[in-house]
Design a protein around this motif. Structure first.
Motif, PDB file in Angstrom:
ATOM      1  N   UNK A   1       4.365   2.730   8.349  1.00 34.85           N
ATOM      2  CA  UNK A   1       3.696   2.044   7.252  1.00 34.85           C
ATOM      3  C   UNK A   1       2.274   1.643   7.584  1.00 34.85           C
ATOM      4  N   UNK A   2       1.954   1.578   8.877  1.00 36.94           N
ATOM      5  CA  UNK A   2       0.607   1.213   9.291  1.00 36.94           C
ATOM      6  C   UNK A   2      -0.355   2.391   9.246  1.00 36.94           C
ATOM      7  N   UNK A   3       0.144   3.583   8.883  1.00 34.67           N
ATOM      8  CA  UNK A   3      -0.707   4.767   8.827  1.00 34.67           C
ATOM      9  C   UNK A   3      -1.832   4.615   7.828  1.00 34.67           C
ATOM     10  N   UNK A   4      -1.536   4.006   6.677  1.00 37.00           N
ATOM     11  CA  UNK A   4      -2.559   3.707   5.679  1.00 37.00           C
ATOM     12  C   UNK A   4      -2.739   2.196   5.684  1.00 37.00           C
ATOM     13  N   UNK A   5      -3.604   1.729   6.558  1.00 35.41           N
ATOM     14  CA  UNK A   5      -3.700   0.304   6.822  1.00 35.41           C
ATOM     15  C   UNK A   5      -4.172  -0.481   5.601  1.00 35.41           C
ATOM     16  N   UNK A   6      -5.083   0.087   4.818  1.00 30.23           N
ATOM     17  CA  UNK A   6      -5.625  -0.657   3.673  1.00 30.23           C
ATOM     18  C   UNK A   6      -4.540  -0.956   2.648  1.00 30.23           C
ATOM     19  N   UNK A   7      -3.810   0.073   2.222  1.00 33.70           N
ATOM     20  CA  UNK A   7      -2.767  -0.130   1.220  1.00 33.70           C
ATOM     21  C   UNK A   7      -1.648  -1.007   1.779  1.00 33.70           C
ATOM     22  N   UNK A   8      -1.299  -0.786   3.041  1.00 32.02           N
ATOM     23  CA  UNK A   8      -0.231  -1.581   3.657  1.00 32.02           C
ATOM     24  C   UNK A   8      -0.592  -3.057   3.675  1.00 32.02           C
ATOM     25  N   UNK A   9      -1.804  -3.393   4.119  1.00 23.14           N
ATOM     26  CA  UNK A   9      -2.211  -4.791   4.193  1.00 23.14           C
ATOM     27  C   UNK A   9      -2.272  -5.438   2.809  1.00 23.14           C
ATOM     28  N   UNK A  10      -2.820  -4.709   1.838  1.00 20.85           N
ATOM     29  CA  UNK A  10      -2.916  -5.263   0.485  1.00 20.85           C
ATOM     30  C   UNK A  10      -1.526  -5.503  -0.094  1.00 20.85           C
ATOM     31  N   UNK A  11      -0.616  -4.551   0.087  1.00 19.86           N
ATOM     32  CA  UNK A  11       0.735  -4.716  -0.456  1.00 19.86           C
ATOM     33  C   UNK A  11       1.454  -5.885   0.207  1.00 19.86           C
ATOM     34  N   UNK A  12       1.260  -6.057   1.520  1.00 21.54           N
ATOM     35  CA  UNK A  12       1.903  -7.169   2.222  1.00 21.54           C
ATOM     36  C   UNK A  12       1.335  -8.515   1.777  1.00 21.54           C
ATOM     37  N   UNK A  13       0.029  -8.570   1.567  1.00 23.86           N
ATOM     38  CA  UNK A  13      -0.596  -9.818   1.104  1.00 23.86           C
ATOM     39  C   UNK A  13      -0.079 -10.183  -0.293  1.00 23.86           C
ATOM     40  N   UNK A  14       0.002  -9.182  -1.182  1.00 16.52           N
ATOM     41  CA  UNK A  14       0.491  -9.454  -2.534  1.00 16.52           C
ATOM     42  C   UNK A  14       1.959  -9.860  -2.504  1.00 16.52           C
TER      43      UNK A  14
ATOM     44  N   UNK B   1       3.958 -10.961   0.050  1.00 14.18           N
ATOM     45  CA  UNK B   1       4.464 -12.035   0.897  1.00 14.18           C
ATOM     46  C   UNK B   1       3.570 -13.274   0.972  1.00 14.18           C
ATOM     47  N   UNK B   2       2.399 -13.235   0.327  1.00 12.59           N
ATOM     48  CA  UNK B   2       1.555 -14.424   0.264  1.00 12.59           C
ATOM     49  C   UNK B   2       1.288 -14.820  -1.191  1.00 12.59           C
ATOM     50  N   UNK B   3       0.698 -13.887  -1.951  1.00  7.55           N
ATOM     51  CA  UNK B   3       0.360 -14.188  -3.337  1.00  7.55           C
ATOM     52  C   UNK B   3       1.604 -14.406  -4.199  1.00  7.55           C
TER      53      UNK B   3
END
Length: 319
Positions: free
Chosen positions: A59-72, A74-76
């Protein structure tokens, strides 16, 4: 998508109707509450079996999409779910907890199907799956203690015991089964097992839904407005997060396949996992479980609509 997966929304509705009818049978209504957790544990085992947890790093292969999806996810979303519930469900704390549990658990199966229907990046969606699963198993108790501690009585020890018995045990058994079957029988045989066990997952879930409505049928019959009460905050979640993913796509310059994947993984929810915890951790507060059954009745039609809207956006971009 298998035949049973295609008709799953109708099976859920059928299970609801069957449960309401069985609620009139006193002995079954009394029995129903006792079989909900075992049925959901069996369903989760069937859900976890195909998931290769050792591959979560993909899942870390596409770091931008992975980070954005995790922020949305598990935080937002937990913060938004809490505010959403405080506004629309202020007088129903059990439904607020059910809404929170529904919102903070990203889907680990259906979103891949909807990503494919919408023409999104299915490989990326699949790579995100183990990461989403591990984080929600770890964070769900944390969210409950932080956001729901003042709404319902929560015993942290009992909550962790429920998470361990209902989620961790099926997860470990599934991981061990996966390794044993693949090692002794090979990948071809394992894929044949998966094809058969997907039906077990759907059957167990629908029997559990029928049992929940059988055990709480009188409450629904006496208070049908509960379904409408939950509709507004659930529908608002989909609208807000759909718009949010669309805005982020333009700001960060995501390709359409990345955007479709992001939209589906931040919209679809893992109600069966939350339902298993609610039935185990809050047996004396059935409205929490009820909220997690009503949620998918709203979610599945909305996700069908979302996949079609995404296709319209793709055609608009091409033109």
């Amino acid at each position: 998508m298998s035949f049973f997966e295609r008709i799953q929304p109708f099976l859920v509705l059928l299970s609801v109707v069957a449960g309401l009818l069985l609620a009139q049978v006193e002995w079954f209504a009394n029995l129903a509450s006792q079989i909900i957790v075992p049925l959901l544990a069996l369903m989760l085992y069937a859900t976890f079996l195909p998931i290769p947890l050792k591959d979560f790093r993909r899942g870390l292969g596409n770091l931008r999409v992975t980070l954005v999806s995790l922020i949305i996810n598990f935080i937002w979303t937990p913060i938004f779910a809490w505010v959403n519930g405080a506004i629309f469900l202020a007088n129903n704390p059990d439904f607020r907890v059910g809404l929170l549990m529904l919102m903070v658990t990203p889907c680990t199966d259906w979103y891949i199907v909807f990503t494919g229907v919408a023409g999104g990046d299915v490989a990326l969606a699949t790579a995100l799956l183990p990461l989403n699963l591990l984080l929600q198993v770890i964070l769900l108790p944390v969210y409950l203690l932080i956001f729901a501690g003042r709404l319902v009585e929560i015993n942290p020890i009992e909550l962790l015991q429920s998470v361990f018995l209902v989620l961790v045990v099926p997860l470990l058994i599934a991981a061990i089964s996966r390794q044993i079957i693949r090692k002794r029988k090979g990948d071809i045989y394992f894929q044949q097992i998966l094809a058969k066990i997907s039906g077990l997952q759907i059957i167990s879930l629908n029997f559990a839904i029928a049992s929940i409505f059988a055990s709480q049928g009188q409450v629904i019959i006496q208070r049908p407005e509960l379904i409408l009460e939950l509709f507004i905050p659930v529908f608002l979640f989909f609208v807000v997060n759909f718009i949010l993913a669309e805005r982020i796509r333009h700001y960060l310059g995501f390709s359409y396949p990345e955007y479709a994947c992001l939209s589906c993984t931040t919209l679809a929810r893992n109600s069966p996992l939350s339902l298993a915890i609610a039935a185990s951790a809050f047996p004396m507060q059935p409205l929490i479980s009820l909220a997690l059954v009503i949620g998918p009745l709203i979610e599945l039609p909305v996700m069908v609509l979302v996949s079609q809207l995404l296709l319209l956006i793709r055609r608009r971009d091409v033109n």
